[in-house]
Design a protein around this motif. Structure first.
Motif, mmCIF file in Angstrom:
data_model
loop_
_atom_site.group_PDB
_atom_site.id
_atom_site.type_symbol
_atom_site.label_atom_id
_atom_site.label_comp_id
_atom_site.label_asym_id
_atom_site.label_seq_id
_atom_site.Cartn_x
_atom_site.Cartn_y
_atom_site.Cartn_z
ATOM 1 N N ASN A 169 -5.705 -7.019 1.210
ATOM 2 C CA ASN A 169 -4.901 -6.196 0.766
ATOM 3 C C ASN A 169 -5.114 -5.279 2.688
ATOM 4 O OD1 ASN A 169 -5.994 -6.188 -1.896
ATOM 5 N ND2 ASN A 169 -3.363 -5.808 -1.660
ATOM 6 N N ASP A 170 -4.098 -4.071 2.329
ATOM 7 C CA ASP A 170 -3.651 -3.211 3.988
ATOM 8 C C ASP A 170 -4.532 -2.019 3.272
ATOM 9 O OD1 ASP A 170 -3.206 -2.121 5.728
ATOM 10 O OD2 ASP A 170 -1.059 -1.452 5.392
ATOM 11 N N LEU A 198 -0.952 -7.338 2.572
ATOM 12 C CA LEU A 198 -0.555 -7.898 1.631
ATOM 13 C C LEU A 198 -0.111 -5.899 1.301
ATOM 14 C CD1 LEU A 198 -1.646 -10.028 -0.778
ATOM 15 C CD2 LEU A 198 0.238 -9.834 0.260
ATOM 16 N N PRO A 199 0.676 -5.007 0.266
ATOM 17 C CA PRO A 199 0.473 -4.003 -0.108
ATOM 18 C C PRO A 199 -1.237 -3.464 -0.669
ATOM 19 C CG PRO A 199 2.235 -4.965 -0.168
ATOM 20 C CD PRO A 199 1.184 -5.209 -0.427
ATOM 21 N N LEU A 200 -1.247 -2.194 -0.863
ATOM 22 C CA LEU A 200 -2.613 -1.912 -1.374
ATOM 23 C C LEU A 200 -2.678 -2.432 -3.085
ATOM 24 C CD1 LEU A 200 -2.959 1.655 -0.469
ATOM 25 C CD2 LEU A 200 -4.085 -0.178 0.662
ATOM 26 N N ASP A 201 -3.632 -2.673 -3.386
ATOM 27 C CA ASP A 201 -3.803 -3.434 -4.569
ATOM 28 C C ASP A 201 -3.729 -2.379 -5.718
ATOM 29 O OD1 ASP A 201 -5.526 -5.540 -6.026
ATOM 30 O OD2 ASP A 201 -6.245 -3.185 -7.209
ATOM 31 N N PRO A 231 -9.941 -8.254 -7.813
ATOM 32 C CA PRO A 231 -9.175 -8.649 -8.745
ATOM 33 C C PRO A 231 -7.964 -8.503 -9.177
ATOM 34 C CG PRO A 231 -11.439 -7.303 -9.073
ATOM 35 C CD PRO A 231 -10.690 -6.936 -7.959
ATOM 36 N N LYS A 232 -6.961 -8.076 -9.225
ATOM 37 C CA LYS A 232 -5.427 -7.490 -9.418
ATOM 38 C C LYS A 232 -4.788 -8.666 -9.358
ATOM 39 C CE LYS A 232 -1.683 -4.512 -10.044
ATOM 40 N NZ LYS A 232 -1.798 -3.697 -10.147
#
Length: 910
Positions: A169-170, A198-201, A231-232
């Motif tokens: 994530n970024d 990837l975008p923020l969680d 986790p998500k």
């Protein structure tokens, strides 16, 4: 710092000023906690911290009658609410804050903690960039992700992979963790070949972005994927990877600690989610078995009411509360009281109705922080202690393999001893051993259910063929050449490459690209450099493996031996009746002949008085001397007929003769059976010491080697472009010799006669194929080349292209050495030994004969007195006569003299 104050001015609302005037001991010590209670870590941490609070307060005397109070602020994964929550705790005179949950907020709130001197402790914000130098009041109470990434890097090395893909994530925590992973891999000659961001969680709502990145990864070379996320996001990644067929054989997935937290808290996972992660490797912070840990685990179900399982961050949450409690107790025991005061920087700010004075500085904050970092206790996570750099004591991880419907542990990693199947705590008492032979893990079940370790890479499925650079040679085209000017190539090197490619267990689509104009040989250093710059994916041809090139590319196992040699024009030595004289040099013959005479003379001196064979006329004695010493060569045992001293001298001479004779025989045999060629050039030493011109092949590394290593002036070097130019330059004297690699010279000598290799090869190397640094294809191709060598295929390819000869044996044997004449330097020790023996024998003999002479010629009383000169002359003549007289005659005369003396003695009147 000014931006923080501006931020505070917009957030802090009006309120009462809470400043402790003077020193006091509060009844309650407030500790703030900033977590999102809907997140996995927030749920577990909330339960664990409340349990720790109750345990601390269960003994009222522990804090001297005061209590510890955890104030939880649910920030709902909002950065804004995290800041507001931290400021609210500053209004309540909190002595410490547990949190924040993420590294993004840790970077922001640490500025506030630094300003107001309130320690901030986090067991989830483990970003390696949160340095205590920059953020002195921020303390990580669990091992930094720096150690997590070090463990993963050592796993990569252990399994022999070199390229990985990072999927993350970024956010600060993930981004900085991956940066640390890249640093750790670089130190092990590995690398992250692609970073999939990837975008923020918190903002991912659909798998679209995840699918896009996974699709890109599918088309890449690396099959080792590191998932450092939450986790998500992590669950979504594996679900989509399963759908895309990326959980099959050949892939390697390594998930960081988020997956073990999920497994521990929601075990068992639904079957659908379990299937998506089979074969995955993951890590968990290692917490050793202890009574405290077992007791806390046993209490968990009651504490949580079965809502969530205990994971390792729950254990660290519990210990973090106890770290604060012990630091409070130590502060109180030191006699300090708790006080807060206003911050002059805040009170000086003017703006509307904001009451910034509500934020107070913890006066004992630095002292309290010092007690925190000096904590040394035994907690539910094991020994709790901070090192001088504020990192946790003895960081270690469990390594987990997802198998079947669950998981199993395959080993451990510790910063002390690396990878091991033995628990780290049993190794801490031993010296650290990070050698590769000491690194072990149990067998792994990989994606697809295979137990065979994946290769970790494939050829990218992007339709692109490997671009193989090939030198477009103008000479020696048997090694590599273009077919009719096209990119189709042939030659010895090409056949070896194609044969090796066929042995690989996977297809390698490739195309050859010629380098050079074909009118002259290209510069091979420039060609190899095209691999390091990405112009070519590999270079195939007659590429020498030399120091300058291995610094920028990786070579395969050599497929042919090479090395620089000297070739020069030679003349055949004519057959002659005097060939038998060639083994020895003239000084050697002279010294050998002289020693025959010396040994004979010594034997004559020692024997002529006692041995009839050494008496007679001078002519007969000379004949005897020569015959006696010559017969020694034929081992006629003449030494048995002489005295002891003579026998010693003859035995030593016999030993010398045996060695000289055997050397002479071996050398003469070589001369008569091997073609003898002559040239003033004896090897590379001749070239170095002379000033004559030397040829080299255009494009060869020989030019730079002679200049840089042999210190031959570049002005002496002559570039030659073909075998015909080699021959012409040597024949007309343009160059005295040519320096080139052995395979070229062998091919040259098979076509052109009247030349030969002089001296030994003065470098040792080989030819190989060049690939980019750390290319796995270079390793597989090396294995294939070794297989070709073992099966004899390399020899067949060489015979096909290089076994030619138009000169029969006219160029000699091309051996690595020339037959040299045996000189005196090879035998001077033997002659010295023989000379010493002769000298000692003569010395002993001289003393013996002088003693006997003195005893036999005592001066008589009635002797006539002569002049001194006449006396010396007479004595010398008498001694020489005595020396020449046979010993038997001397003994008889001496006996008669003794008898006469006795008769005279008895005839005198009494």
């Amino acid at each position: 710092m000014s931006w923080v104050l501006v931020l505070l001015s917009f957030i802090v609302l009006n309120g009462d000023v809470i400043i402790s005037e003077g020193a006091s001991r509060p009844h309650v010590f407030n500790v703030g906690a900033i977590f999102g209670l809907t997140t996995l870590h927030g749920k577990v941490a909330n339960i664990a911290m409340k349990a720790a609070e109750d345990d601390v307060n269960s003994d009222p005397s522990y804090l001297g009658g005061s209590k510890l109070r955890i104030l939880m602020n649910d920030v709902k994964r909002s950065g804004f609410l995290s800041i507001v929550g931290a400021l609210k705790f500053m209004e309540t005179d909190a002595v410490a804050i547990i949190g924040p949950q993420t590294s993004i907020m840790a970077h922001v709130l640490s500025y506030i903690a630094n300003e107001l001197k309130v320690p901030m402790l986090s067991f989830t914000a483990l970003d390696p960039s949160l340095s205590p130098l920059q953020f002195p009041f921020f303390v990580q109470t669990a091992p930094s992700d720096l150690f997590l990434m070090r463990a993963i890097a050592e796993m990569i090395t252990y399994y022999g992979w070199s390229d990985v893909v990072a999927l993350y994530n970024d956010d600060d925590n993930s981004r900085n963790g991956v940066t640390s992973l890249g640093d750790e891999l670089e130190g092990r000659r590995c690398k992250i070949s692609y970073k999939a961001v990837l975008p923020l969680d918190v903002v991912i709502t659909s798998p679209r972005e995840i699918i896009d990145e996974l699709t890109k990864i599918q088309r890449m070379e690396s099959r080792v994927i590191i998932v450092h996320t939450f986790p998500k996001t992590g669950k979504m990644i594996f679900e989509e990877a399963k759908k895309l067929g990326m959980m099959e054989k050949g892939y390697v997935w390594i998930a960081t600690t988020w997956l073990t937290s999920l497994l521990d808290s929601y075990n068992p996972l639904p079957p659908k989610k379990i299937k998506a992660i089979r074969g995955v490797l993951t890590l968990r912070i290692h917490t050793p078995e202890s009574r405290k840990r077992r007791d806390f685990v046993a209490r968990w179900n009651k504490l949580s009411n079965g809502t969530v399982g205990l994971n390792v961050y729950g254990l660290y949450a519990y210990d973090t509360v106890w770290i604060i409690a012990r630091a409070v107790k130590s502060l109180l025991d030191s006699g300090a009281n708790i006080s807060f005061s206003s911050d002059s920087k805040l009170t000086s700010l003017k703006g509307g109705t904001l009451n910034l004075a509500a934020l107070s500085i913890f006066d004992q904050g630095p002292q309290f922080l010092d007690h925190i970092v000096k904590t040394k206790m035994s907690g539910v996570t094991g020994p709790v202690q901070f090192l001088p750099d504020r990192s946790m004591f003895q960081p270690a991880y469990d390594i987990i393999n997802m198998v079947g419907d669950g998981f199993r542990q395959i080993g451990y990693w510790s910063n002390h001893s690396g990878l091991s199947v033995i628990p780290p705590e049993s190794l801490y008492s031993k010296p650290p051993n990070r050698s590769s032979s000491n690194q072990h893990l149990y067998n792994v079940t990989w994606p697809g259910g295979t137990s065979e370790t994946p290769r970790g890479w494939v050829f990218p499925n992007n339709g692109r063929r490997l671009r193989i650079g090939v030198p477009n040679r103008a000479s020696f085209k048997d090694f590599v050449s273009s077919i009719n000017g096209s990119n189709n190539v042939k030659g010895h090197s090409i056949d070896v490459f194609e044969a090796a490619i066929k042995l690989l267990p996977y297809p390698v689509p490739h195309e050859f690209v010629l380098y050079g104009d074909g009118l002259k040989n290209p510069n091979y250093n420039e060609l190899v450099n095209k691999v390091s710059t990405g112009v070519f994916d590999a270079v195939v041809g007659d590429i020498a493996i030399v120091k300058r090139r291995i610094k920028i590319v990786d070579f395969t196992q050599p497929y042919i031996e090479s090395g620089l040699v000297v070739v020069a024009a030679v003349t055949k030595l004519n057959d002659t009746p005097w060939a038998f004289l060639r083994p020895f040099t003239l000084p050697m013959w002279a010294v050998t002949a002289a020693f025959f005479l010396i040994i004979g003379s010594v034997i004559w001196v020692l024997e002529h008085r006692i041995n009839d064979e050494f008496r007679g006329s001078p002519r007969s004695q000379v004949v005897t001397i020569l015959w006696f010493t010559m017969s020694t060569m034929f081992f006629s045992h003449r030494e048995n007929t002489v005295s002891t001293l003579g026998r010693v001298v003859l035995l030593i001479w016999l030993f010398v003769v045996l060695i000289i004779t055997s050397s002479y025989t071996a050398s003469l045999t070589s001369i008569l059976t091997v073609q003898q060629l002559n040239s003033p050039i004896k090897g590379v030493d001749t070239l170095i010491s002379s000033s004559e011109r030397v040829g080299f092949q255009v494009g060869s590394y020989a030019e730079n080697y002679m200049v840089d290593e042999l210190n031959i002036a570049r002005s002496r070097l002559v570039a030659l472009g073909s075998p015909k130019e080699f021959a012409t330059a040597l024949q007309n004297g343009t160059v005295s010799a040519i320096v080139d690699e052995r395979p070229y010279i062998d091919l040259f000598l098979s076509e052109f006669c009247g030349f030969d290799i002089r001296g030994q090869a003065f470098t040792r190397s080989g030819w190989g194929f060049a690939f980019p640094r750390d290319s796995p294809l270079a390793v597989d191709m090396s294995t294939a080349i070794l297989s070709l060598s073992e099966t004899g295929e390399l020899k067949k390819i060489r015979e096909k292209w290089l076994s030619k000869s138009n000169c029969s044996n006219l160029n000699g044997s091309h051996s690595d050495y020339d037959q040299e004449e045996l000189g005196l330097h090879s035998f001077w020790g033997l002659f010295l030994m023989c000379g010493v023996a002769c000298f000692v024998a003569l010395l002993i003999y001289f003393f013996k004969i002088v003693r006997d002479f003195c005893n036999d010629h005592k001066p008589e009383e009635e002797a006539i007195v002569h002049s001194p000169e006449g006396s010396h002359s007479n004595t010398l003549q008498t001694f020489l006569a005595y020396f020449d007289e046979k010993e038997d005659k001397t003994k008889r005369r001496l006996k008669r003299k003794r008898n006469h003396d006795l008769s005279v003695k008895f005839s005198r009147p009494m």
